[in-house]
Each structure stands twice: as C-alpha cells, then as structure tokens.
Design an enzyme around this catalytic site. Structure first.
Site, short mmCIF file in Angstrom:
data_model
loop_
_atom_site.label_atom_id
_atom_site.label_comp_id
_atom_site.label_asym_id
_atom_site.label_seq_id
_atom_site.Cartn_x
_atom_site.Cartn_y
_atom_site.Cartn_z
N GLY A 29 0.82 -1.21 0.00
CA GLY A 29 0.00 0.00 0.00
C GLY A 29 0.85 1.26 0.00
N ILE A 40 0.33 6.10 5.04
CA ILE A 40 1.18 5.40 6.02
C ILE A 40 2.38 4.76 5.32
N GLU A 92 1.95 -1.41 -4.58
CA GLU A 92 0.66 -0.72 -4.59
C GLU A 92 -0.25 -1.34 -5.64
N SER A 124 -0.27 -1.54 4.98
CA SER A 124 -0.96 -0.25 5.17
C SER A 124 -1.90 -0.06 3.99
N GLY A 145 -5.20 0.84 4.26
CA GLY A 145 -6.39 1.55 4.71
C GLY A 145 -6.84 1.08 6.09
N ARG A 146 -7.86 1.74 6.60
CA ARG A 146 -8.35 1.44 7.94
C ARG A 146 -9.86 1.20 7.91
N ASP A 203 -13.21 9.04 12.56
CA ASP A 203 -12.94 7.90 11.67
C ASP A 203 -14.08 6.89 11.60
N HIS A 262 9.41 38.42 3.18
CA HIS A 262 10.54 37.96 2.37
C HIS A 262 11.75 37.77 3.27
P1 FAD Z 1 -9.21 7.59 17.29
O1 FAD Z 1 -8.08 8.53 17.32
O2 FAD Z 1 -9.00 6.25 16.69
O3 FAD Z 1 -9.69 7.42 18.79
C1 FAD Z 1 -10.69 6.54 19.15
C2 FAD Z 1 -10.54 6.22 20.64
O4 FAD Z 1 -11.71 5.55 21.07
C3 FAD Z 1 -9.38 5.29 20.96
O5 FAD Z 1 -8.64 5.78 22.04
C4 FAD Z 1 -10.06 3.97 21.33
O6 FAD Z 1 -9.34 3.23 22.29
C5 FAD Z 1 -11.34 4.49 21.93
N1 FAD Z 1 -12.44 3.53 21.94
C6 FAD Z 1 -12.88 2.74 20.93
N2 FAD Z 1 -13.95 2.02 21.33
C7 FAD Z 1 -14.19 2.38 22.60
C8 FAD Z 1 -15.18 2.02 23.56
N3 FAD Z 1 -16.15 1.15 23.27
N4 FAD Z 1 -15.11 2.57 24.80
C9 FAD Z 1 -14.14 3.46 25.11
N5 FAD Z 1 -13.20 3.86 24.25
C10 FAD Z 1 -13.23 3.33 23.01
N6 FAD Z 1 -4.37 12.15 10.65
C11 FAD Z 1 -3.99 13.42 10.42
O7 FAD Z 1 -4.86 14.29 10.31
N7 FAD Z 1 -2.68 13.77 10.33
C12 FAD Z 1 -1.69 12.86 10.45
O8 FAD Z 1 -0.52 13.21 10.36
C13 FAD Z 1 -2.05 11.51 10.66
N8 FAD Z 1 -1.10 10.57 10.79
C14 FAD Z 1 -1.47 9.28 11.02
C15 FAD Z 1 -0.47 8.32 11.11
C16 FAD Z 1 -0.80 6.99 11.32
C17 FAD Z 1 0.29 5.97 11.41
C18 FAD Z 1 -2.18 6.63 11.48
C19 FAD Z 1 -2.57 5.21 11.76
C20 FAD Z 1 -3.18 7.58 11.39
C21 FAD Z 1 -2.82 8.91 11.15
N9 FAD Z 1 -3.80 9.90 11.02
C22 FAD Z 1 -3.43 11.19 10.76
C23 FAD Z 1 -5.23 9.59 11.15
C24 FAD Z 1 -5.73 9.96 12.57
O9 FAD Z 1 -4.97 9.27 13.52
C25 FAD Z 1 -7.20 9.62 12.70
O10 FAD Z 1 -7.94 10.22 11.66
C26 FAD Z 1 -7.74 10.12 14.04
O11 FAD Z 1 -7.05 9.55 15.11
C27 FAD Z 1 -9.23 9.82 14.18
O12 FAD Z 1 -9.67 10.30 15.39
P2 FAD Z 1 -10.93 9.65 16.14
O13 FAD Z 1 -11.13 10.49 17.36
O14 FAD Z 1 -12.05 9.49 15.20
O15 FAD Z 1 -10.48 8.19 16.54
P1 NAI Z 2 -4.48 4.86 2.47
O1 NAI Z 2 -5.90 4.78 2.13
O2 NAI Z 2 -3.81 6.19 2.54
O3 NAI Z 2 -3.62 3.99 1.47
C1 NAI Z 2 -3.84 2.63 1.27
C2 NAI Z 2 -3.21 2.22 -0.05
O4 NAI Z 2 -3.19 0.82 -0.12
C3 NAI Z 2 -3.98 2.74 -1.26
O5 NAI Z 2 -3.09 3.38 -2.14
C4 NAI Z 2 -4.60 1.49 -1.86
O6 NAI Z 2 -4.74 1.55 -3.24
C5 NAI Z 2 -3.58 0.43 -1.43
N1 NAI Z 2 -4.12 -0.92 -1.34
C6 NAI Z 2 -5.32 -1.31 -0.85
N2 NAI Z 2 -5.44 -2.66 -0.92
C7 NAI Z 2 -4.28 -3.13 -1.43
C8 NAI Z 2 -3.78 -4.43 -1.72
N3 NAI Z 2 -4.50 -5.51 -1.47
N4 NAI Z 2 -2.55 -4.54 -2.26
C9 NAI Z 2 -1.80 -3.44 -2.51
N5 NAI Z 2 -2.22 -2.18 -2.24
C10 NAI Z 2 -3.44 -2.02 -1.71
O7 NAI Z 2 -4.38 4.08 3.86
P2 NAI Z 2 -3.21 3.98 4.91
O8 NAI Z 2 -1.93 4.43 4.35
O9 NAI Z 2 -3.32 2.61 5.48
O10 NAI Z 2 -3.66 5.03 6.00
C11 NAI Z 2 -4.90 4.86 6.69
C12 NAI Z 2 -5.52 6.16 7.02
O11 NAI Z 2 -4.75 6.88 7.96
C13 NAI Z 2 -5.69 7.04 5.81
O12 NAI Z 2 -7.07 7.16 5.57
C14 NAI Z 2 -5.14 8.36 6.15
O13 NAI Z 2 -6.08 9.38 6.02
C15 NAI Z 2 -4.72 8.26 7.62
N6 NAI Z 2 -3.36 8.77 7.72
C16 NAI Z 2 -3.16 10.11 7.54
C17 NAI Z 2 -1.90 10.63 7.56
C18 NAI Z 2 -1.71 12.07 7.30
O14 NAI Z 2 -2.69 12.80 7.30
N7 NAI Z 2 -0.51 12.55 7.07
C19 NAI Z 2 -0.72 9.80 7.84
C20 NAI Z 2 -1.05 8.40 7.96
C21 NAI Z 2 -2.33 7.93 7.92
#
Ligand code: FAD
Ligand code: NAI
Length: 475
Positions: free
Chosen positions: A190, A194, A213, A279, A281-282, A322, A454
């Site tokens: 992917g 991520i 990808e 990675s 998607g989620r 999310d 600037h």
């Molecule tokens: P979450 O942050 O997932 O929080 C949900 C919380 O609910 C968790 O603490 C969980 O334990 C809790 N929970 C779940 N079920 C229950 C329950 N039944 N009872 C009590 N608690 C519960 N987004 C950006 O905008 N910028 C970035 O740079 C970025 N980088 C990322 C990097 C990575 C590696 C990843 C994986 C994601 C990244 N994201 C980024 C995406 C971002 O993390 C999510 O969009 C964001 O965290 C979503 O927020 P949320 O509050 O919806 O859920």
């Molecule tokens: P993503 O949706 O960004 O990328 C997933 C990639 O995997 C896509 O390009 C897709 O075409 C590919 N893919 C799907 N199935 C596949 C398969 N079977 N084989 C090969 N490729 C495949 O998801 P990612 O990177 O896992 O991130 C998850 C979420 O976390 C994103 O929705 C993103 O918004 C959030 N995130 C945001 C960041 C930021 O804002 N800087 C940083 C990291 C994550």
C-alpha cells in the site's frame, strides 16, 4: 449511577475535542476511553496520539535529522565525523512525545472539569425518559446515564485476508512505529499515506524499502502533477515503488516474509523481506460498543451512519471522526467534534467538507485542499492554472531544499480559488493560507495582492497566484 448531559465514547481527537467544547458550553461531560499501556495506565488521545499522527511525526523528524547529518551537513560546511544511530533512544524520544501528549489531554480534561473514565463503554439500554444507559468495563468500571452520547470510537488497521498482524513481522502502524532493530529489508503493501511516511522513516534509517501498490496510478487522490513529482523524488531517494501489482499468497518463516506478486505488465515476481508493513487503509471500529442493543445503525462497511451534521439514526446519539464517512483525518474528526458539541448546546456548528486539507509528511511534504485539475476538467469547469517552483524561491535555496512547486487552480471567469496543490518544503504549513482563502471564497488575485514576508516559502504561494494571471515576478 452518575448522570451526564454528554457522554463521549473515545478520547481520540474527535472525542476529546468534542468533550472540551461541550464543557466550555456549560454541559456536564464524561469522556470514556479504553486505551491503556502495558501497565494499565490510561493513555487518552486515541490512534492519533498513541500510534498515529504524533509518533509518526516524531519518527519522521528524528529520521530526517539522521539523514541530514549523514548526507547534507557537509554541503553547509559542517563535518560531524561518523554519524551513529541509537535506535532505542530514537524510539524512546518518540514514546516521550506520545506520553507528553497523553498527559496534556488529561490536564485539559481536568482544566475543563470533564470526568475522564478509563474503560470500555457500551450501550446498555435506552431508558424510558429518552436518556441512554452506558456501561463501562475496565479500570473505572461503572454505569452512566447520558442525555446525549457522542460516539468517537475511531478506526483500526485493515489486514490482508489470512495475514493477521503479529506486530513482529507483519506490522500494522502500531508495530511499524516500534521496530527495535532497523531491518535490512522492509516491504510495504500500500503506497498510501502510512506506506509513504513510515516507508520514508525506515529508508532514512537504513532499510531497503519496497512498496507494492495495487492501484495502477501512484497517489491517485492527489493532483496528477504532485503525484508525478512525488513518485520521481521519492524513487530518487531510494524508495522502490511498484504500482498496479496484484499480491499473491504471502508466506512466512522465522526470518523472512515472502510476497509473490504480479506486476502491472503481468510478470510474476517475488519480494523477500525481513518485515512487512501492511498499510492498505483502515476500517471503522465499533467492537464492543453493543450498537445493536439500542438499534444504532451501521452501514455495510461498518461505519456508523450519520447525516451531514453527524446525527445517527437515534435521537441524541451523534458520531464523529474515523467511525463515520469522510476522510480519516484528525483535524476532520476535531472539526466534527466541535460542531456536534455546539449543536447539542443549541448552536449552529458547521464543518466545511470542501476545505479539509490533506498532508503527507514525506520529504518533500505534500499538501492540498480543494479539487484537482483532473476533477475540475471532468466536471467541465473552465479553469486557469498557475504554478511556481521552489527552485525560484530564495528561502528554499537558502534552506537547500528546492524540490517541488505550488500549483493554484482558479475559476476561469470569477478567479475563485478551487484547489491548491503543494509539494515542497513545509507544504504542511503553507497549505493553511490556501485553506483560509478558500474558506472566504477568495480569488487568486487576493493571494497575489497580499504582502508575504521575504524571504519565505510562502512567497511561492503568492507567485503561484500571480502565475494564474501569467504575471509571476520572480520567474
Ligand atoms: P481515534 O483517534 O482512533 O480514537 C478513538 C478512541 O476511542 C481510541 O482511544 C479507542 O481506544 C477508543 N475507543 C474505541 N472504542 C471504545 C469504547 N467502546 N469505549 C471506550 N473507548 C473506546 N491524521 C492526520 O490528520 N494527520 C496525520 O498526520 C495523521 N497521521 C497518522 C499516522 C498513522 C500511522 C495513522 C494510523 C493515522 C494517522 N492519522 C493522521 C489519522 C488519525 O490518527 C485519525 O484520523 C484520528 O485519530 C481519528 O480520530 P478519532 O477520534 O475518530 O479516533
Ligand atoms: P491509504 O488509504 O492512505 O492507502 C492505502 C493504499 O493501499 C492505497 O493506495 C490502496 O490503493 C492500497 N491498497 C489497498 N489494498 C491493497 C492491496 N490488497 N494490495 C496493494 N495495495 C493495496 O491508507 P493507509 O496508508 O493505510 O492510512 C490509513 C488512514 O490513515 C488514511 O485514511 C489516512 O487518512 C490516515 N493517515 C493520515 C496521515 C496524514 O494525514 N498525514 C498519515 C497516515 C495515515
């Protein structure tokens, strides 16, 4: 049984921000979160704080310093001798940054008089008076009554079929942020956000990284010009990226993961790596919420069904972040959290889904807001496009980072800015100006007439706006 005006389930950016805003507006608020460390200590902040935005940016910063020291200090006339990596310290610093953020959120709960409850919340029943009974299991186990419920339970990484995450060899974001020894070879399935961010981290630290990808085009959600430039620059840095592949049956031994795949041209290839990040998607997370008990509606993909204002099918039950439709981004979750809290308080909270910026924190960074050139052309919109390269920007030259450009797309008739696409240094910060202009329905001419300091990278934004009218000054 404690009764609250608002019970927020989840303390990620959607939940904890909603709780703060509701408390600011005079509501009695509880926020329940299930995230705990190995010792059972509460770690509010969700995916974003614990295994997402914050730790990934900490590792990106440290690995960037490492690469700069190794490869680029010399250009500045600085000799540092041999550069050594202490991975345990680097990961330790990341963990400290995460803990500081957890503690910051606990402090904010106290400051705003929010009852923070560590545990897993589930719907128990809808009471006769229209309130909801919420059950909490875990450290602070108890029963709650809520007039309003905000569900902000977030998302979880999607695994490949028959390949569960073991976080040792097959890594989700959680394991990929905690590798204890730089692998010689690292595979990534992917090439999304991520894959590119964490692939960059481990490449900079010394791994040979190959990203596979499935989509036929690289970064299909980005503007084509940005995606093309990014593929060129990231490949030049040493990331091997192959698009249009079909992954076969992955196998594992104690030492290696073998990934057979078919290339876009139909060749059969095999990738053998020490570790594999998946990675792809989620998925929305509602496990243990007991949504059925109250009839909370989910769609076929598991998202909680909401309208534009984050109302679920149940009265006074809201969902944000999310776990509902829309981009999975922390700032989108926060905006929805604020808007819902304001609606509960009788105000008119609003989220403009058309101006949510996207950022990818690679080097160079990518950031965009609004529509791409392709989307606008497909919609038959008459547009004007201006772009300006960082190569012609004095600050970028002084920084020693001249890769990329700013591209602004405006309506051909009204000059309204419809999309801004940046690849280059500090794109994550530069995009804020574009979001502001678009929020105010501003024109390219507005950016062009605003005085930009600037020498700054932001002058490239101004020059791109001038380029829309074919009157750049520095090119
Ligand atoms: P979450 O942050 O997932 O929080 C949900 C919380 O609910 C968790 O603490 C969980 O334990 C809790 N929970 C779940 N079920 C229950 C329950 N039944 N009872 C009590 N608690 C519960 N987004 C950006 O905008 N910028 C970035 O740079 C970025 N980088 C990322 C990097 C990575 C590696 C990843 C994986 C994601 C990244 N994201 C980024 C995406 C971002 O993390 C999510 O969009 C964001 O965290 C979503 O927020 P949320 O509050 O919806 O859920
Ligand atoms: P993503 O949706 O960004 O990328 C997933 C990639 O995997 C896509 O390009 C897709 O075409 C590919 N893919 C799907 N199935 C596949 C398969 N079977 N084989 C090969 N490729 C495949 O998801 P990612 O990177 O896992 O991130 C998850 C979420 O976390 C994103 O929705 C993103 O918004 C959030 N995130 C945001 C960041 C930021 O804002 N800087 C940083 C990291 C994550």
């Amino acid at each position: 049984m404690s009764a609250f005006d608002v019970v927020v389930i989840g303390a990620g950016p959607g939940g904890y921000i909603a709780a703060i805003r509701a408390a600011q507006l005079g509501k009695k608020v509880a926020c329940v979160d299930a995230w705990v460390d190995a010792k059972g200590n509460a770690k509010p902040g969700g995916t974003c704080t614990n295994v997402g935005c914050i730790p990934s940016k900490a590792l990106l910063q440290s690995s960037e310093h490492y690469e700069q020291a190794k490869e680029h200090f010399e250009e500045h006339g600085i000799e540092v001798g041999s550069v050594k990596l202490h991975l345990d310290k680097l990961i330790g610093r990341k963990n400290t940054v995460v803990s500081q953020n957890n503690e910051g959120i606990k402090f904010l709960f106290k400051k705003n008089k929010i009852t923070f409850i560590s545990g897993k919340a589930s719907f128990a029943a809808k009471n006769a008076d229209g309130t909801y009974a919420i059950n909490v299991e875990g450290k602070d186990a108890q029963s709650l009554t809520a007039t309003h419920v905000i569900v902000a339970t977030g998302s979880a990484p999607r695994a490949l079929p028959n390949l569960p995450f073991d976080e040792k060899q097959i890594l989700s974001n959680t394991g990929a942020l905690d590798i204890d020894k730089v692998p010689k070879t690292l595979g990534v399935i992917g090439a999304g956000v991520i894959g590119l961010e964490l692939g960059s981290v481990w490449r900079r630290l010394g791994a040979q990284v190959t990203i596979l990808e499935a989509a036929p085009t690289f970064l299909f959600a980005a503007d084509e010009a940005v995606a093309k430039e990014a593929q060129k620059l990231l490949t030049k840095q040493g990331l091997e990226i192959e698009v249009g592949v079909k992954i076969g049956e992955i196998s594992q031994t104690a030492k290696a993961v073998t990934v057979p795949y078919t290339t876009a041209k139909g060749e059969e290839k095999t990738l053998k790596v020490e570790k594999l990040i998946v990675s792809i998607g989620r998925v929305p997370y509602t496990d243990g919420l007991n949504a059925d008990s109250v009839g909370l509606k989910l769609d076929e993909r598991g998202f909680i069904v909401v309208d534009d204002e984050c109302r679920t099918n149940l009265p006074n039950v809201w969902a944000v972040g999310d776990v509902v439709r829309g981009p999975m981004l922390a700032h989108k979750a926060e905006e929805e959290g604020v808007a819902v809290a304001e609606r509960i308080a009788g105000q008119h909270g609003h989220v403009n889904f058309a101006t949510i910026p996207a950022v990818i924190y690679t080097t160079p960074e990518m950031a965009w807001v609004g529509q791409t050139e392709k989307q606008l052309k497909e919609a038959g919109r008459a547009i004007k496009v201006g772009s300006f390269p960082f190569m012609a920007n004095g600050r970028a030259r002084a920084l020693g980072d001249t890769s990329g450009f700013v591209k602004i797309i405006a309506d051909a008739n009204t000059d309204e800015v419809l999309g801004v696409h940046i690849i280059g240094p500090m794109a994550s910060e530069l995009i804020a100006e574009a979001v502001t202009i678009m929020e105010f329905k501003g024109a390219a001419e507005d950016i062009a007439r605003i005085c930009h300091a600037h020498p700054t990278l932001s002058e490239a934004v101004k020059e791109a706006a001038l380029a829309v009218d074919k009157r750049t000054l520095n090119m």
